[in-house]
Design a protein around this motif. Structure first.
Motif, PDB file in Angstrom:
ATOM      1  N   TYR A   1       8.507   0.280  -1.705  1.00 49.65           N
ATOM      2  CA  TYR A   1       7.514   1.332  -1.509  1.00 49.65           C
ATOM      3  C   TYR A   1       6.115   0.815  -1.825  1.00 49.65           C
ATOM      4  O   TYR A   1       5.153   1.128  -1.112  1.00 49.65           O
ATOM      5  CB  TYR A   1       7.842   2.537  -2.392  1.00 49.65           C
ATOM      6  CG  TYR A   1       6.831   3.644  -2.274  1.00 49.65           C
ATOM      7  CD1 TYR A   1       6.957   4.638  -1.314  1.00 49.65           C
ATOM      8  CD2 TYR A   1       5.718   3.701  -3.124  1.00 49.65           C
ATOM      9  CE1 TYR A   1       6.020   5.648  -1.181  1.00 49.65           C
ATOM     10  CE2 TYR A   1       4.768   4.697  -2.997  1.00 49.65           C
ATOM     11  CZ  TYR A   1       4.929   5.664  -2.040  1.00 49.65           C
ATOM     12  OH  TYR A   1       3.993   6.659  -1.899  1.00 49.65           O
ATOM     13  N   ALA A   2       5.987   0.038  -2.903  1.00 49.50           N
ATOM     14  CA  ALA A   2       4.675  -0.486  -3.273  1.00 49.50           C
ATOM     15  C   ALA A   2       4.098  -1.356  -2.165  1.00 49.50           C
ATOM     16  O   ALA A   2       2.894  -1.316  -1.883  1.00 49.50           O
ATOM     17  CB  ALA A   2       4.781  -1.279  -4.579  1.00 49.50           C
ATOM     18  N   ARG A   3       4.948  -2.161  -1.529  1.00 47.82           N
ATOM     19  CA  ARG A   3       4.481  -3.045  -0.475  1.00 47.82           C
ATOM     20  C   ARG A   3       4.080  -2.279   0.774  1.00 47.82           C
ATOM     21  O   ARG A   3       3.084  -2.605   1.431  1.00 47.82           O
ATOM     22  CB  ARG A   3       5.585  -4.063  -0.132  1.00 47.82           C
ATOM     23  CG  ARG A   3       5.211  -5.071   0.941  1.00 47.82           C
ATOM     24  CD  ARG A   3       4.014  -5.893   0.538  1.00 47.82           C
ATOM     25  NE  ARG A   3       3.677  -6.918   1.522  1.00 47.82           N
ATOM     26  CZ  ARG A   3       2.541  -7.593   1.529  1.00 47.82           C
ATOM     27  NH1 ARG A   3       1.628  -7.363   0.597  1.00 47.82           N
ATOM     28  NH2 ARG A   3       2.317  -8.507   2.441  1.00 47.82           N
ATOM     29  N   THR A   4       4.829  -1.236   1.128  1.00 52.20           N
ATOM     30  CA  THR A   4       4.599  -0.538   2.393  1.00 52.20           C
ATOM     31  C   THR A   4       3.591   0.601   2.280  1.00 52.20           C
ATOM     32  O   THR A   4       2.953   0.956   3.274  1.00 52.20           O
ATOM     33  CB  THR A   4       5.921   0.021   2.932  1.00 52.20           C
ATOM     34  OG1 THR A   4       6.522   0.857   1.933  1.00 52.20           O
ATOM     35  CG2 THR A   4       6.879  -1.102   3.278  1.00 52.20           C
ATOM     36  N   VAL A   5       3.437   1.184   1.082  1.00 51.05           N
ATOM     37  CA  VAL A   5       2.559   2.346   0.946  1.00 51.05           C
ATOM     38  C   VAL A   5       1.441   2.105  -0.069  1.00 51.05           C
ATOM     39  O   VAL A   5       0.261   2.209   0.270  1.00 51.05           O
ATOM     40  CB  VAL A   5       3.369   3.608   0.552  1.00 51.05           C
ATOM     41  CG1 VAL A   5       2.434   4.804   0.391  1.00 51.05           C
ATOM     42  CG2 VAL A   5       4.438   3.901   1.591  1.00 51.05           C
ATOM     43  N   THR A   6       1.798   1.784  -1.312  1.00 46.77           N
ATOM     44  CA  THR A   6       0.783   1.711  -2.373  1.00 46.77           C
ATOM     45  C   THR A   6      -0.280   0.678  -2.061  1.00 46.77           C
ATOM     46  O   THR A   6      -1.476   0.908  -2.315  1.00 46.77           O
ATOM     47  CB  THR A   6       1.459   1.391  -3.722  1.00 46.77           C
ATOM     48  OG1 THR A   6       2.537   2.304  -3.951  1.00 46.77           O
ATOM     49  CG2 THR A   6       0.456   1.512  -4.855  1.00 46.77           C
ATOM     50  N   ASP A   7       0.119  -0.466  -1.526  1.00 40.96           N
ATOM     51  CA  ASP A   7      -0.852  -1.520  -1.215  1.00 40.96           C
ATOM     52  C   ASP A   7      -1.700  -1.198   0.018  1.00 40.96           C
ATOM     53  O   ASP A   7      -2.710  -1.851   0.248  1.00 40.96           O
ATOM     54  CB  ASP A   7      -0.134  -2.858  -1.002  1.00 40.96           C
ATOM     55  CG  ASP A   7       0.122  -3.576  -2.318  1.00 40.96           C
ATOM     56  OD1 ASP A   7      -0.645  -3.366  -3.270  1.00 40.96           O
ATOM     57  OD2 ASP A   7       1.091  -4.352  -2.393  1.00 40.96           O
TER      58      ASP A   7
END
Length: 531
Positions: free
Chosen positions: A315-321
């Motif tokens: 999720y961090a790679r696809t959204v948060t970043d």
């Protein structure tokens, strides 16, 4: 005068006199040991012209080291009854051990973590791990409960090395991948907590409890060896030095100056309170009617958190970043709210409720915490350890609030009562995120718009440019910055009316070409360095 009455004449001028500062005979041995422990392998030494690059291998090393270091705080939780029996004391006395370790960890957060802004991180982190491992030997062999409790407190103080690694990852990881890198490290922390509880409970069913502590000792020395061999030697972010007490006081100043940090801290407080409120009361629910699960089954509920650890970095790679952190914080809080509602109001009837709550709460809390860290690490680049200290102190206070409130409300109103309190906590967290928007510079409001898309794609929070990070500024950048500063100083000394105009003429003379395109290129480069 000697004891025999003989007088010793002073040495002659040509006789070699022993130096008063000469160390004792054993000092060369200790000096060699110190030099060996602080020696840095050539591949890990700092080279400003070619600084070590942040890699996935280093990211995993920090996750492993942090996870099995923070695990030290949780080995005792499932085996307190066995410790009470082995030390031959009432259960109430050994129940103080987790409390004492949490107090020690809080002391380390407040008094040791800010030193990460002052000291070189390699020596500091490696030294703390070695000290913790060495003191841990006492926990493995002592038969005295007071000594065991005291050593637990000391080791908890120095177990804050994971909280030194997170700001370092914030320094090293590119802003566009910071959330992913932080998520991998935090997943390692959560895995360490999970493994500590589950492994400790399972092992003590078959072997003495001291085997768990000997295993932890081996892991600590393994972590020391890995960090000593592979952790690069990064310079201090404040090489000029800081006053320690002023540095502690500056944490309050940083909070006053940065509304986004206060917002993240208060949100973290309420979010972490729901986490401990759930896990401290879950045992009462599953051990009672209608489930009557044994301790081993209850302990295995911790494995549900693996789902959150797996999906967190994705999720961090696809959204948060890719979007502003504000969006992911709201998503994480919404997921937590959904999980708490399902677990609270389905829990008395079906075990699916607590299972869903454990999965969604772990994922939601990790998502919100990572997004908040990604946002706050964009401020005060030279004070990231102090920023992290403020955030973790609030988070720790939230854990204490959740534990105390959860147990108190459960005793009066049962599972639904404690779960409803958690719903209130997460509602407060969402409210705090809603009163201030992602582009708001003040304390309250949504000035700047409602968009969740990053305006600066190369930044972590979408608006704070971080083009110069630790080890990223090369010789050309330094030279250009020195040229600019020199030009401004020269213009000021000669009392020129417009330093930048004189600077332009100096650039023409230096470059030997006054074309506008080249001037524009140099000007852009100077602006980038200033940024």
């Amino acid at each position: 005068m000697t004891p025999n009455g003989k007088t010793i004449s002073p040495p002659s001028p040509i006789s070699p006199q022993p130096s008063l500062s000469k160390p004792p005979l054993s000092s060369p041995l200790w000096r060699n040991i110190y030099n060996t422990l602080t020696w840095t392998p050539p591949r890990c030494r700092w080279d400003p012209s070619s600084p070590p690059q942040f890699s996935i291998q280093l990211n995993i090393l920090f996750a492993f080291a942090g996870g099995f270091t923070v695990a030290n705080l949780y080995y005792s939780h499932p085996i307190l009854n066995i410790l009470a029996r082995d030390f031959d004391v009432p259960y109430e006395k050994v129940s103080q051990i987790p409390t004492v370790m949490q107090a020690g960890y809080a002391a380390g957060l407040l008094f040791l973590c800010p030193l990460g802004d002052l000291l070189p991180r390699r020596k500091f982190v490696v030294g703390l791990v070695l000290f913790t491992a060495t003191v841990w030997i006492g926990l493995c062999i002592t038969t005295s409960l007071p000594l065991f409790t005291a050593l637990s407190f000391i080791t908890a103080i120095t177990t804050v090395t994971p909280q030194l690694m997170l700001p370092l990852v914030g320094d090293l990881a590119p802003p566009t991948r910071r959330a992913t890198a932080l998520s991998i490290v935090v997943s390692g922390f959560m895995l360490g907590i999970l493994v500590a509880r589950v492994l400790s409970g399972i092992m003590t069913n078959y072997v003495p409890w001291r085997s768990v502590y000997w295993m932890a000792l081996g892991l600590q020395y393994t972590i020391f060896g890995l960090l000593w061999a592979f952790m690069p030697d990064y310079p201090s972010t404040n090489p000029g030095g800081l006053n320690y007490f002023k540095m502690l006081w500056s944490i309050l100043i940083i909070l006053r100056k940065n509304p986004i940090l206060v917002q993240a801290c208060v949100t973290g407080l309420f979010t972490s309170s729901t986490f401990t409120c759930f896990w401290t009361t879950l045992t009462f629910l599953l051990a009672g009617s209608p489930y009557h699960y044994p301790p081993l089954t209850i302990g295995l509920f911790g494995l549900i958190g693996i789902g959150g650890m797996i999906f967190g970095p994705i999720y961090a790679r696809t959204v948060t970043d890719r979007f502003v952190p504000h969006l992911s914080v709201l998503v994480g809080e919404a997921v937590c709210l959904l999980g708490i509602c399902l677990g609270t109001y389905l829990g008395p009837f079906t075990v699916a409720g607590p299972v869903l709550q454990a999965l969604l709460l772990d994922f939601g809390m990790q998502t919100a915490q990572i997004a908040n860290r990604s946002a706050i690490y964009a401020i005060e680049p030279k004070a990231r350890n102090r920023v992290n200290t403020a955030f973790m102190v609030f988070t720790f206070c939230g854990q204490l609030l959740g534990t105390a409130a959860g147990n108190h409300v459960y005793a009066r109103k049962g599972w639904i009562g404690s779960g409803s309190a958690a719903v209130g906590f997460i509602g407060c967290a969402i409210l705090v995120m809603c009163v201030r928007g992602p582009w708001e510079k003040g304390w309250v409001g949504w000035r700047g718009g409602w968009s969740m898309v990053k305006r600066d794609k190369n930044s972590a929070d979408g608006r704070t440019s971080e083009g110069v990070r630790l080890g990223e500024r090369g010789d050309a950048d330094v030279e250009m910055g020195e040229r600019r500063e020199g030009c401004v100083e020269m213009a000021a000394e000669e009392e020129h009316e417009s330093p930048l105009r004189d600077q332009k003429s100096m650039k023409r003379a230096r470059l030997g070409d006054g074309s506008s395109d080249e001037e524009k290129g140099v000007g852009d480069e100077i602006k980038a360095v200033k940024m």
